[in-house]
Design an enzyme around this catalytic site. Structure first.
Site, PDB file in Angstrom:
ATOM      1  N   LEU A  87       0.810  -1.220   0.000  1.00 26.26           N
ATOM      2  CA  LEU A  87       0.000   0.000   0.000  1.00 26.26           C
ATOM      3  C   LEU A  87       0.846   1.275   0.000  1.00 26.26           C
ATOM      4  O   LEU A  87       0.381   2.342   0.405  1.00 26.26           O
ATOM      5  CB  LEU A  87      -0.989   0.022   1.173  1.00 26.26           C
ATOM      6  CG  LEU A  87      -2.064  -1.073   1.168  1.00 26.26           C
ATOM      7  CD1 LEU A  87      -3.027  -0.860   2.332  1.00 26.26           C
ATOM      8  CD2 LEU A  87      -2.817  -1.113  -0.150  1.00 26.26           C
ATOM      9  N   PHE A 141       2.514  -0.332 -23.054  1.00 22.63           N
ATOM     10  CA  PHE A 141       2.683   1.029 -23.534  1.00 22.63           C
ATOM     11  C   PHE A 141       1.877   1.931 -22.577  1.00 22.63           C
ATOM     12  O   PHE A 141       2.014   1.791 -21.373  1.00 22.63           O
ATOM     13  CB  PHE A 141       2.324   1.112 -25.011  1.00 22.63           C
ATOM     14  CG  PHE A 141       3.483   0.610 -25.865  1.00 22.63           C
ATOM     15  CD1 PHE A 141       4.204   1.482 -26.644  1.00 22.63           C
ATOM     16  CD2 PHE A 141       3.901  -0.719 -25.805  1.00 22.63           C
ATOM     17  CE1 PHE A 141       5.314   1.040 -27.372  1.00 22.63           C
ATOM     18  CE2 PHE A 141       5.000  -1.170 -26.517  1.00 22.63           C
ATOM     19  CZ  PHE A 141       5.706  -0.282 -27.304  1.00 22.63           C
ATOM     20  N   HIS A 187       0.119  10.630 -15.626  1.00 24.37           N
ATOM     21  CA  HIS A 187      -0.399  10.172 -16.913  1.00 24.37           C
ATOM     22  C   HIS A 187      -1.259  11.240 -17.580  1.00 24.37           C
ATOM     23  O   HIS A 187      -2.022  11.954 -16.917  1.00 24.37           O
ATOM     24  CB  HIS A 187      -1.194   8.879 -16.736  1.00 24.37           C
ATOM     25  CG  HIS A 187      -0.361   7.730 -16.295  1.00 24.37           C
ATOM     26  ND1 HIS A 187      -0.892   6.541 -15.845  1.00 24.37           N
ATOM     27  CD2 HIS A 187       0.992   7.575 -16.236  1.00 24.37           C
ATOM     28  CE1 HIS A 187       0.087   5.714 -15.537  1.00 24.37           C
ATOM     29  NE2 HIS A 187       1.232   6.318 -15.757  1.00 24.37           N
ATOM     30  N   LEU A 188      -1.167  11.319 -18.902  1.00 27.82           N
ATOM     31  CA  LEU A 188      -1.803  12.410 -19.639  1.00 27.82           C
ATOM     32  C   LEU A 188      -3.321  12.418 -19.513  1.00 27.82           C
ATOM     33  O   LEU A 188      -3.920  13.464 -19.229  1.00 27.82           O
ATOM     34  CB  LEU A 188      -1.405  12.326 -21.120  1.00 27.82           C
ATOM     35  CG  LEU A 188      -2.094  13.331 -22.041  1.00 27.82           C
ATOM     36  CD1 LEU A 188      -1.788  14.764 -21.633  1.00 27.82           C
ATOM     37  CD2 LEU A 188      -1.700  13.078 -23.500  1.00 27.82           C
ATOM     38  N   TYR A 225      14.300   3.312 -14.547  1.00 29.42           N
ATOM     39  CA  TYR A 225      13.079   2.509 -14.466  1.00 29.42           C
ATOM     40  C   TYR A 225      13.070   1.455 -15.556  1.00 29.42           C
ATOM     41  O   TYR A 225      12.880   0.257 -15.293  1.00 29.42           O
ATOM     42  CB  TYR A 225      11.848   3.411 -14.577  1.00 29.42           C
ATOM     43  CG  TYR A 225      10.559   2.642 -14.780  1.00 29.42           C
ATOM     44  CD1 TYR A 225      10.121   1.717 -13.846  1.00 29.42           C
ATOM     45  CD2 TYR A 225       9.781   2.846 -15.929  1.00 29.42           C
ATOM     46  CE1 TYR A 225       8.945   1.005 -14.033  1.00 29.42           C
ATOM     47  CE2 TYR A 225       8.611   2.138 -16.125  1.00 29.42           C
ATOM     48  CZ  TYR A 225       8.189   1.222 -15.185  1.00 29.42           C
ATOM     49  OH  TYR A 225       7.032   0.518 -15.371  1.00 29.42           O
TER      50      TYR A 225
END
Length: 333
Positions: free
Chosen positions: A34, A170, A190-191, A142
């Site tokens: 968590l 992806f 994220h976009l 990463y």
């Protein structure tokens, strides 16, 4: 009916993998510390163990308590920017924790292991679409940490009989259409969710990194694959492991620019997305699009949510219904 262990099962993709397994009638045990996952994403009644993958004793206890047909490993540090600031931590934790889980599985005789990998193993590819033959040249720690684990798993098959599937995601996007799980990151990088949260007034205006790329509208192009399609791929790959280890790219095979994503959010929401243009980020390639032809040919998997508006709509609906995200965390059972 099979039983599976899902590490990182309280995270974004992991929680959707859990849903997919439960929907087909399987038993699931979730292992998560968590640190970035959410207790609120856990489905009622499933066994949940709150523990770190660095805790070898806890892992041995989990495998002693249950017999698993396969392990799905989705727990990891996953922020590219943070990996550039803390390269040693990313390489140490992502690799050593993944190895700890693999060793515990081998010790217990569980010899099927599905790794959540990443398109970051490819770095900045010279050609698109990206296939499994594209050279793996990661440009951040990463991506390197995931590639090192892929390579370790390759050796483990011959030495230990551990058959692995490394699934190179992806851009994961969207949410469970039934609203049971969604995307809740802190920070959100994220976009699609950033565009949605900016539209809802929960984040500042979206920042567009670069408008002068050699793309149709000057903004970067990415391959967005629905999170439920990613989850389905984890299940679809299991029978293929009977023939040996595999490495697959997972995407829609269709690229969408930043401006196309903004337009999709505006269509779905009926509102304008507040955004501002800025310079490129270092290391961002103009286009990243996957070829998932091998995965489709060898497993029969196909993306069901292959339209950008479909993907955005499921994400929008979840964020509107959960303005505080998951809000609370569930304690360990």
């Amino acid at each position: 009916m099979a039983r599976y262990l899902v590490s990182g099962g309280a995270g974004y993709v992991g929680s959707h993998v859990v849903l997919t397994l439960l929907d087909q009638g399987d038993e699931v045990v979730v292992l998560d510390d968590l640190s970035s996952g959410h207790g609120g994403s856990l489905q009622p009644g499933i066994p949940f163990v709150q523990a770190s993958l660095a805790d070898r004793k806890a892992l041995d206890e989990v495998f002693a308590a249950w017999k698993f047909d396969a392990v799905f490993h989705l727990a990891a540090l996953s922020l590219v920017g943070d990996s550039m600031k803390e390269p040693l931590r990313y390489c140490r934790e992502n690799l050593s924790n993944s190895i700890n889980l693999a060793e515990a599985a081998v010790k217990a005789g569980c010899l099927r292991y599905v790794l959540s990998s990443t398109a970051a193993v490819f770095g900045v590819p010279r050609e698109v679409p990206i296939t499994e033959e594209t050279p793996t040249l990661p440009v951040n720690p990463y991506g390197l940490s995931k590639l090192m684990m892929e390579q370790a798993l390759g050796w483990a098959e011959g030495a230990n009989g551990l058959r692995s599937a490394c699934l190179r995601y992806f851009n994961a996007a969207g949410a469970d259409p039934a609203g049971r799980c969604g995307e809740d990151h802190d920070p959100e990088t994220h976009l699609i969710p950033r565009a949605i949260l900016a539209t809802l007034g929960q984040l500042p205006p979206l920042h567009v990194f670069g408008t002068d790329y050699d793309t149709p509208d000057g903004t970067a192009v990415r391959d967005y694959v629905h999170v439920m399609d990613l989850a389905a791929a984890h299940v679809a790959v299991l029978p293929r492991l009977d023939q040996g280890s595999v490495r697959y790219n997972l995407g829609n095979g269709r690229g969408h620019s930043v401006r196309e994503v903004i337009a999709a959010v505006e269509r779905i929401s009926g509102q304008k997305v507040p955004y501002e243009n800025g310079p490129r980020r270092a290391g961002d390639p103009p286009v990243l699009v996957a070829s998932s032809a091998r995965m489709m040919a060898e497993t029969g998997w196909r993306p069901r949510f292959d339209d950008l508006d479909q993907i955005v709509e499921t994400a929008w609906n979840w964020h509107v219904a959960h303005p505080r995200g998951y809000g609370t965390q569930r304690s360990a059972a």
